[in-house]
Design an enzyme around this catalytic site. Structure first.
Site, mmCIF file in Angstrom:
data_model
loop_
_atom_site.group_PDB
_atom_site.id
_atom_site.type_symbol
_atom_site.label_atom_id
_atom_site.label_comp_id
_atom_site.label_asym_id
_atom_site.label_seq_id
_atom_site.Cartn_x
_atom_site.Cartn_y
_atom_site.Cartn_z
ATOM 1 N N GLY A 154 0.849 -1.194 0.000
ATOM 2 C CA GLY A 154 0.000 0.000 0.000
ATOM 3 C C GLY A 154 0.878 1.234 0.000
ATOM 4 O O GLY A 154 2.111 1.133 -0.116
ATOM 5 N N MET A 199 2.440 4.967 1.542
ATOM 6 C CA MET A 199 2.999 5.343 2.850
ATOM 7 C C MET A 199 1.845 5.671 3.798
ATOM 8 O O MET A 199 0.790 6.123 3.369
ATOM 9 C CB MET A 199 3.915 6.561 2.696
ATOM 10 C CG MET A 199 5.223 6.234 2.027
ATOM 11 S SD MET A 199 6.362 7.626 1.939
ATOM 12 C CE MET A 199 6.691 7.900 3.676
ATOM 13 N N GLY A 227 -0.336 1.622 7.018
ATOM 14 C CA GLY A 227 -0.372 0.660 8.127
ATOM 15 C C GLY A 227 0.382 -0.632 7.853
ATOM 16 O O GLY A 227 0.191 -1.632 8.532
ATOM 17 N N GLU A 274 10.004 -2.842 4.566
ATOM 18 C CA GLU A 274 10.602 -1.980 3.540
ATOM 19 C C GLU A 274 11.164 -2.784 2.379
ATOM 20 O O GLU A 274 12.255 -2.512 1.868
ATOM 21 C CB GLU A 274 11.696 -1.101 4.164
ATOM 22 C CG GLU A 274 11.278 -0.274 5.342
ATOM 23 C CD GLU A 274 10.221 0.800 4.999
ATOM 24 O OE1 GLU A 274 9.729 1.428 5.939
ATOM 25 O OE2 GLU A 274 9.899 0.994 3.801
ATOM 26 N N ALA A 275 10.403 -3.797 1.959
ATOM 27 C CA ALA A 275 10.873 -4.731 0.917
ATOM 28 C C ALA A 275 11.181 -4.029 -0.398
ATOM 29 O O ALA A 275 12.000 -4.519 -1.192
ATOM 30 C CB ALA A 275 9.828 -5.819 0.688
ATOM 31 N N GLN A 276 10.565 -2.842 -0.628
ATOM 32 C CA GLN A 276 10.809 -2.136 -1.890
ATOM 33 C C GLN A 276 12.261 -1.751 -2.083
ATOM 34 O O GLN A 276 12.726 -1.507 -3.191
ATOM 35 C CB GLN A 276 9.944 -0.873 -1.989
ATOM 36 C CG GLN A 276 10.339 0.275 -1.088
ATOM 37 C CD GLN A 276 9.808 0.185 0.322
ATOM 38 O OE1 GLN A 276 9.103 -0.761 0.664
ATOM 39 N NE2 GLN A 276 10.135 1.163 1.161
ATOM 40 N N CYS A 316 -8.434 15.161 0.834
ATOM 41 C CA CYS A 316 -9.907 15.112 0.757
ATOM 42 C C CYS A 316 -10.542 14.113 1.706
ATOM 43 O O CYS A 316 -11.770 14.060 1.816
ATOM 44 C CB CYS A 316 -10.340 14.772 -0.676
ATOM 45 S SG CYS A 316 -10.040 13.044 -1.115
ATOM 46 N N LEU A 347 14.633 8.684 1.614
ATOM 47 C CA LEU A 347 14.029 8.358 2.910
ATOM 48 C C LEU A 347 13.314 9.586 3.459
ATOM 49 O O LEU A 347 13.784 10.717 3.311
ATOM 50 C CB LEU A 347 15.109 7.893 3.900
ATOM 51 C CG LEU A 347 15.945 6.671 3.517
ATOM 52 C CD1 LEU A 347 16.829 6.259 4.690
ATOM 53 C CD2 LEU A 347 15.072 5.519 3.070
#
Ligand SMILES: Nc1ncnc2c1ncn2[C@@H]1O[C@H](COP(=O)(O)OP(=O)(O)O)[C@@H](O)[C@H]1O
Ligand SMILES: Cc1cn([C@H]2C[C@H](O)[C@@H](COP(=O)(O)O)O2)c(=O)[nH]c1=O
Ligand SMILES: [Zn+2]
Length: 189
Positions: free
Chosen positions: A20, A22, A25, A93-95, A152, A171
């Site tokens: 998902g 940032m 969750g 933080e697998a990305q 919104c 970061l």
């Protein structure tokens, strides 16, 4: 809410991905699942990329400051070496990991390990992030979480970068990023 699959005999592994934008969750959910595994007396090893020093050198820390101790590693190969023989491997933080990560997770699952991976699905440019697409393809279970659009109030799917920096890896937290819905991401400067 994700319910751990019940195992019917034998030691079988699988891959779970939590993704998902940032502030959606992801880290909180990863910590929740790992703490439940330890309550079940399962052996757990937790990893994060050594380059992720945003909040803490060693701990995995959520934006809400819940934390769990982890082992910072330089590469996915280190996860393969250090994760052997445990019941559960957690990765945050697998990305930020290399493109070998999906293959590493597949090998760990093949040996009967439950692999739980959390990471951003998209970059600030709305593009798939690093090893995440291949991980999603190989995972048995996928949980996409949503933050709240700060513009919104609808559900947020994108991470809007507030600075002009064009590097993929930068970061930061609310100083540099805000979660937005698809509409506000594309239409609000
Ligand atoms: N706009 C937002 N939408 C949802 N949660 C937010 C937002 N801004 C801050 N938060 C906080 O961030 C927490 C999630 O933190 P964390 O699990 O670290 O997210 P992620 O790992 O996905 O970035 C939420 O529980 C909430 O307290
Ligand atoms: C969108 C985006 C984010 N990052 C960085 C910013 C944070 O340090 C992490 C994501 O943290 P979170 O646990 O999901 O809050 O990634 C980046 O380097 N590049 C990007 O495009
Ligand atoms: Zn919006």
């Amino acid at each position: 809410m994700f319910i751990e699959p019940s195992l019917t005999g034998g030691r079988r592994g699988w891959i779970e991905v939590i993704c998902g934008s940032m502030f959606s969750g992801k880290t909180e959910e990863l910590i929740r699942r790992l703490k439940r595994a330890r309550i079940a007396n399962l052996s757990v090893e937790i990893f994060k990329p050594a380059m992720d020093t945003r909040y803490d050198e060693q701990n995995i820390v959520s934006h809400d400051e819940s934390k769990i101790l982890s082992t910072p590693v330089e590469s996915s190969q280190q996860i393969l070496l250090l994760g052997q023989g445990v019941d559960v491997v957690g990765i945050d933080e697998a990305q930020f990991f290399d493109l070998e990560l999906p293959n590493v997770c597949d090998q760990l699952a093949q040996t009967g390990i439950r692999v739980i991976v959390a990471g951003l699905d998209m970059t600030y440019q709305g593009q798939p992030f690093g090893p995440i697409p291949d991980l999603l393809a190989q995972a048995e279970y996928i949980t996409k979480l949503h933050a709240i659009c700060v513009q919104c109030g609808n559900i947020a799917t994108h991470s809007f970068r507030k600075s002009s920096d064009k590097s993929t890896v930068l970061l930061g937290e609310k100083d540099l990023y805000e979660p937005r819905c698809r509409y506000c991401y594309h239409n609000v400067p």
